[in-house]
Each structure stands twice: as structure tokens, then as C-alpha cells.
Design a protein around this motif. Structure first.
Motif, PDB file in Angstrom:
ATOM      1  N   HIS A 179      -3.600   2.091  -6.127  1.00  0.00           N
ATOM      2  CA  HIS A 179      -2.868   1.634  -4.958  1.00  0.00           C
ATOM      3  C   HIS A 179      -1.369   1.672  -5.251  1.00  0.00           C
ATOM      4  O   HIS A 179      -0.940   1.506  -6.397  1.00  0.00           O
ATOM      5  CB  HIS A 179      -3.268   0.204  -4.596  1.00  0.00           C
ATOM      6  CG  HIS A 179      -4.662   0.072  -4.078  1.00  0.00           C
ATOM      7  ND1 HIS A 179      -5.770   0.137  -4.900  1.00  0.00           N
ATOM      8  CD2 HIS A 179      -5.136  -0.137  -2.816  1.00  0.00           C
ATOM      9  CE1 HIS A 179      -6.864  -0.027  -4.168  1.00  0.00           C
ATOM     10  NE2 HIS A 179      -6.505  -0.190  -2.908  1.00  0.00           N
ATOM     11  N   ASN A 180      -0.607   1.861  -4.207  1.00  0.00           N
ATOM     12  CA  ASN A 180       0.845   1.769  -4.302  1.00  0.00           C
ATOM     13  C   ASN A 180       1.221   0.326  -4.636  1.00  0.00           C
ATOM     14  O   ASN A 180       0.692  -0.607  -4.041  1.00  0.00           O
ATOM     15  CB  ASN A 180       1.462   2.184  -2.964  1.00  0.00           C
ATOM     16  CG  ASN A 180       2.955   2.349  -3.032  1.00  0.00           C
ATOM     17  OD1 ASN A 180       3.555   2.322  -4.106  1.00  0.00           O
ATOM     18  ND2 ASN A 180       3.574   2.528  -1.887  1.00  0.00           N
ATOM     19  N   TYR A 187       0.122  -1.674   4.448  1.00  0.00           N
ATOM     20  CA  TYR A 187      -0.460  -0.338   4.613  1.00  0.00           C
ATOM     21  C   TYR A 187      -0.914   0.281   3.283  1.00  0.00           C
ATOM     22  O   TYR A 187      -1.133   1.485   3.209  1.00  0.00           O
ATOM     23  CB  TYR A 187       0.532   0.627   5.282  1.00  0.00           C
ATOM     24  CG  TYR A 187       0.998   0.187   6.649  1.00  0.00           C
ATOM     25  CD1 TYR A 187       0.226   0.444   7.778  1.00  0.00           C
ATOM     26  CD2 TYR A 187       2.205  -0.474   6.816  1.00  0.00           C
ATOM     27  CE1 TYR A 187       0.652   0.046   9.040  1.00  0.00           C
ATOM     28  CE2 TYR A 187       2.636  -0.879   8.069  1.00  0.00           C
ATOM     29  CZ  TYR A 187       1.859  -0.614   9.174  1.00  0.00           C
ATOM     30  OH  TYR A 187       2.277  -1.007  10.419  1.00  0.00           O
ATOM     31  N   GLN A 188      -1.078  -0.515   2.225  1.00  0.00           N
ATOM     32  CA  GLN A 188      -1.412   0.067   0.937  1.00  0.00           C
ATOM     33  C   GLN A 188      -2.871   0.498   0.847  1.00  0.00           C
ATOM     34  O   GLN A 188      -3.265   1.095  -0.150  1.00  0.00           O
ATOM     35  CB  GLN A 188      -1.033  -0.912  -0.182  1.00  0.00           C
ATOM     36  CG  GLN A 188       0.476  -1.057  -0.281  1.00  0.00           C
ATOM     37  CD  GLN A 188       0.922  -2.116  -1.283  1.00  0.00           C
ATOM     38  OE1 GLN A 188       0.243  -3.100  -1.524  1.00  0.00           O
ATOM     39  NE2 GLN A 188       2.083  -1.904  -1.866  1.00  0.00           N
ATOM     40  N   GLY A 191      -3.017   4.744   1.148  1.00  0.00           N
ATOM     41  CA  GLY A 191      -2.923   5.611  -0.025  1.00  0.00           C
ATOM     42  C   GLY A 191      -4.245   5.711  -0.766  1.00  0.00           C
ATOM     43  O   GLY A 191      -4.638   6.798  -1.211  1.00  0.00           O
ATOM     44  N   CYS A 230       7.003   0.056   6.175  1.00  0.00           N
ATOM     45  CA  CYS A 230       6.129   0.203   5.006  1.00  0.00           C
ATOM     46  C   CYS A 230       5.185   1.388   5.142  1.00  0.00           C
ATOM     47  O   CYS A 230       4.806   2.002   4.140  1.00  0.00           O
ATOM     48  CB  CYS A 230       5.333  -1.081   4.771  1.00  0.00           C
ATOM     49  SG  CYS A 230       6.321  -2.479   4.192  1.00  0.00           S
ATOM     50  N   GLU A 234       4.548   4.256   2.385  1.00  0.00           N
ATOM     51  CA  GLU A 234       3.214   4.560   1.876  1.00  0.00           C
ATOM     52  C   GLU A 234       2.954   6.065   1.892  1.00  0.00           C
ATOM     53  O   GLU A 234       2.316   6.605   0.979  1.00  0.00           O
ATOM     54  CB  GLU A 234       2.149   3.832   2.709  1.00  0.00           C
ATOM     55  CG  GLU A 234       0.734   3.928   2.162  1.00  0.00           C
ATOM     56  CD  GLU A 234       0.521   3.199   0.833  1.00  0.00           C
ATOM     57  OE1 GLU A 234      -0.568   3.367   0.250  1.00  0.00           O
ATOM     58  OE2 GLU A 234       1.433   2.473   0.377  1.00  0.00           O
TER      59      GLU A 234
END
Length: 429
Positions: A179-180, A187-188, A191, A230, A234
Motif C-alpha cells: 500500500h502507498n 484512496y490507498q 493502489g 489524495c 494515489e
């Protein structure tokens, strides 16, 4: 005992819900699990609740850490996990008792990188819970069979629902799927979702529903101006992940452009009106940058999506005006009524109408979705009951009916309403 599935629960200030969540995992018919409760610096009673639950079940491991955000918390859980497969359960949701056993047996016997299932949204209406079944994808031919890499690509147009499945840990580890970790970002899940679909060689979708996705936790909504951008950050993270391989980059570039444009359109409709123009300006800058690099491949776009992007790039004010002309007109019209509201159409158009008007309906005493055919008892959409329009004829004089269907079906629907003598019919012109 060998751990077959490690369940990751990221926790931040969910004291009202976390006990039900953890108990639903403890009660799984698959016993060979570990439950990693990852407390990301909660300041309510969540930490104490987790510690109490852990004292009664040795499979529960609680990690208390300083607040560092969702991405960092999830990556810690993936590193800690001892199971052959990893599951994710958000701390305000819960799962049915057969979920892990069912998904694990399918995954392990076939060597799948992931197995995902359909799920239910749920709301609370007084003491009763209302459930709405959601499909991961509308492509029914993707269910119930081995999905190879090319089969998986259509899922990029499906629903982003990472917690509704399990993932082979070796697959995540070998492909460096993480994950970011931008602190405080949102919004992670995007990814992680993109990397899984981009890297997976074998997957499986089940049409059974095990995961229960809460929709009435107000704390989960995005309200701050800082969070708005965000989603753009992402996609920069996803872009960097694609750059790991030139072949992979070229193969997934069209999907990437489509996927991020879909996310941007979704975001611009749900954020506060005061943020929209600045957000669209950022979208415009990002896509113009792709164009200048020669990377704006639109081969995965539908024709209407191409037109929307063209307007954002070259006539943004007109796009904004057109985007919110219908919602503003509709909200103005329904303010004339206060009795019954019927949204005729329970598909994508109906969902869009609901998003437009949901903050302006407090005066109505009865709100329902309607369709032309018979529906099963107690079917819901967005927490509203779905009824056959014929069963609503008693409201023909007092109700306002919003026709929420595509142009293809509009004439037929209006003819049906006229036959049933509905007086107050609104179309989306």
C-alpha cells in the motif's frame, strides 16, 4: 498449529463497531487463523476493547502503534502475517462464518493468487439492518472459473472491494505488492487493487456473498479539502509501480488511464461543491502531462468518456456547468413536493439520481425505488426498498416520480406511468 489465513484488521477509532467485527472473525468455521488487530493510534476505546478480546482468544494479536495512516498500517500487517493467505476486514464491517473456509478451500486447491466474492452493503433502519447485494463485476462469465491474466483485466471496471477476498501471501511478497504509505492519505485501497489485478496470473470470483460492508458510519466519509487530491497522489503511486517493467507499463498504460479517469469522475461527484473546480483543474493538469509525454492512450475509454475528458481538458467551465445542470434542476423540482418520492429505475441511472438528491429529501415521508417487473420480497438499494411500479399505483396522484433510465427505455417507462395515471413525472432532460 499452522496458520492458513492471516486476517488483518486496521483499526482507528471504531469503538462502536470493532467488537462485532472481531467476533465475526473468531467465529469462523476455519479455525487455523490468526487475527492481527492493527490499532493505528486510536484515541477512543478501541484499543481497550481489542485488548479485552485478545485475553479470551489466543489467535488474536493486538499491535498498538502511533498513528501513521492506513497504508503504513496495512503494510505492517502484511509483513507480520504468518498465514498462507491474507484477508482484510475493515473494523466497522463484519463477515459471515463460512467466508474464510470457503475462500481458502477454493484458493488452496487451485493455487489461485486471489479469490474474491460478492458482498452486501448494509444500513441500520431503527433496530433492523437493511442489506443490498453487490456484484464485483457485471460480467457474469467471470464467475466460477479460473481467471487467467487476460480474463482479469475486465475487473478494472468492476468494484474496488479489497476486503471481500483473500490473497496468497507469497504472491504479494514476490510481486512487492504494498500500500502507498503517505500519512493521512485516502484512496490507498486503489493502489493495492490495481497491483493485484496487474500482477495476478490466476484468480477466481465467487457469486456467494460473505462480506458485510457498513454504509452508515459517518466517520468514513471524505470531508476535508486536503483529502480531495489524495486520489491524484494515489495514481502517481500506481504509475511508479507500473514503471517496474517497461513491458508491463506499456501493457497496462491504457487501463491505467481509464482507471484513474473513472476514479476522478467518481470523486468529483461526491466531494463538496466548493472543491470541484480546483479538483478538476488538477485532473486537467495530470492528463495534459500524460498527453505531453505521449502517454494519453484512450483505447480503453468508451466514447462518452473520451468526450468528457475532452471537455475537462479544453472547456472545463462548460463541463462543470453540464455536469451539475441536471442535479440542480432536479433538486429544484422535488422541493415542490413533500409526500412520496419514487425513483423509477434501480440501475446505474437510479444510483446517480440518488447521489444527486439524497441530501434534499428530508421532507418526504415515503421514498422508494421502482422497477417494471416483480421483485423479490425485501429487496433494497441504497437502503431504500425496491418495489414494482404497479404496487405503487395508490400514490399516483401525490407522488413525484423521477424517471431514472437510459434514453433507450425512457419512452416505454413514461408510457407505463401514463397508463397507471401517475400525475407528477420528472424526466432528466
Amino acid at each position: 498449529m499452522d496458520v492458513l489465513v492471516s486476517v488483518l484488521i486496521p483499526v482507528y477509532n471504531t469503538e462502536k463497531y470493532v467488537e462485532e467485527c472481531v467476533n465475526s472473525i473468531c467465529n469462523q468455521t476455519l479455525q487455523e487463523i490468526e487475527i492481527l488487530c492493527l490499532d493505528d493510534g486510536s484515541v477512543d476505546e478501541s484499543a481497550q476493547i481489542l485488548d479485552r478480546l485478545a485475553s479470551h482468544d489466543t489467535r488474536i494479536k493486538v499491535v498498538h502503534k502511533k498513528n501513521s495512516g492506513y497504508g503504513s498500517t496495512m503494510n505492517l500487517g502484511i509483513r507480520m502475517a504468518k498465514g498462507k493467505y491474507i484477508a482484510i476486514v475493515e473494523s466497522d464491517d463484519y463477515i459471515e462464518s463460512e467466508m474464510l473456509n470457503t475462500l481458502y478451500r477454493i484458493a488452496d486447491s487451485n493455487g489461485y493468487d486471489f479469490v474474491k466474492s460478492d458482498y452486501d452493503f448494509f444500513w441500520k433502519d431503527g433496530t433492523e439492518r437493511i442489506f443490498e447485494n453487490v456484484h464485483l463485476t457485471e460480467q457474469k462469465d467471470l464467475y466460477g472459473r479460473c481467471l487467467l491474466a487476460e480474463d482479469i483485466k475486465p475487473m478494472f471496471r468492476g468494484y474496488i472491494a479489497n476486503p471481500t477476498g483473500i490473497y496468497r501471501k507469497k504472491f504479494l511478497w514476490e510481486n512487492r505488492i504494498v500500500h502507498n504509505e503517505t500519512p493521512g492519505a485516502s484512496y490507498q485501497d486503489l493502489g493495492f487493487f490495481f497491483q493485484v489485478l496487474m500482477k495476478a496470473q490466476r484468480g477466481y470470483l465467487s457469486d456467494k456473498s460473505f462480506y458485510r460492508y457498513r454504509q452508515d458510519n459517518e466517520a468514513s466519509s471524505i470531508a476535508s479539502k486536503e483529502k480531495v487530491f489524495c486520489v491524484c497522489d494515489e495514481y502517481q503511486f500506481i504509475y511508479r509501480k507500473m514503471m517496474d517493467s517497461k513491458e508491463q507499463f506499456m501493457q497496462y498504460l491504457p487501463i491505467y488511464q481509464m482507471f484513474r479517469f473513472q476514479s476522478c469522475l467518481f470523486t468529483v461527484k461526491r466531494i463538496k461543491e466548493s472543491f470541484r473546480k480546483n479538483f478538476l483543474s488538477r485532473i486537467r493538469e495530470d492528463f495534459l502531462e500524460s498527453k505531453n509525454k505521449g502517454e494519453l492512450d484512450l483505447s480503453e475509454f468508451y466514447e462518452d468518456e473520451k468526450e468528457k475528458l475532452r471537455l475537462i481538458l479544453y472547456d472545463m467551465d462548460f463541463y462543470l456547468e453540464e455536469l451539475f445542470k441536471k442535479p440542480m434542476k432536479l433538486r429544484t423540482i422535488i422541493k415542490r413536493y413533500s409526500e412520496e418520492l419514487i425513483i423509477y429505475g434501480a440501475g446505474a441511472c437510479g444510483s446517480e439520481v440518488w447521489e444527486w438528491i439524497k441530501d434534499d429529501i428530508s421532507s418526504f415521508r415515503f421514498i422508494v425505488y421502482a422497477v417494471s417487473g416483480r421483485v423479490p420480497e425485501k429487496k433494497y438499494k441504497h437502503g431504500l426498498e425496491v418495489k414494482c411500479i404497479c404496487d405503487l399505483k395508490k400514490y399516483a396522484e401525490s407522488a413525484v416520480v423521477i424517471v431514472a433510465v437510459t434514453e433507450r427505455y425512457k419512452k416505454e417507462i413514461i408510457k407505463n406511468l401514463n397508463a397507471l395515471e401517475f400525475r407528477n413525472v420528472v424526466t432528466l432532460e
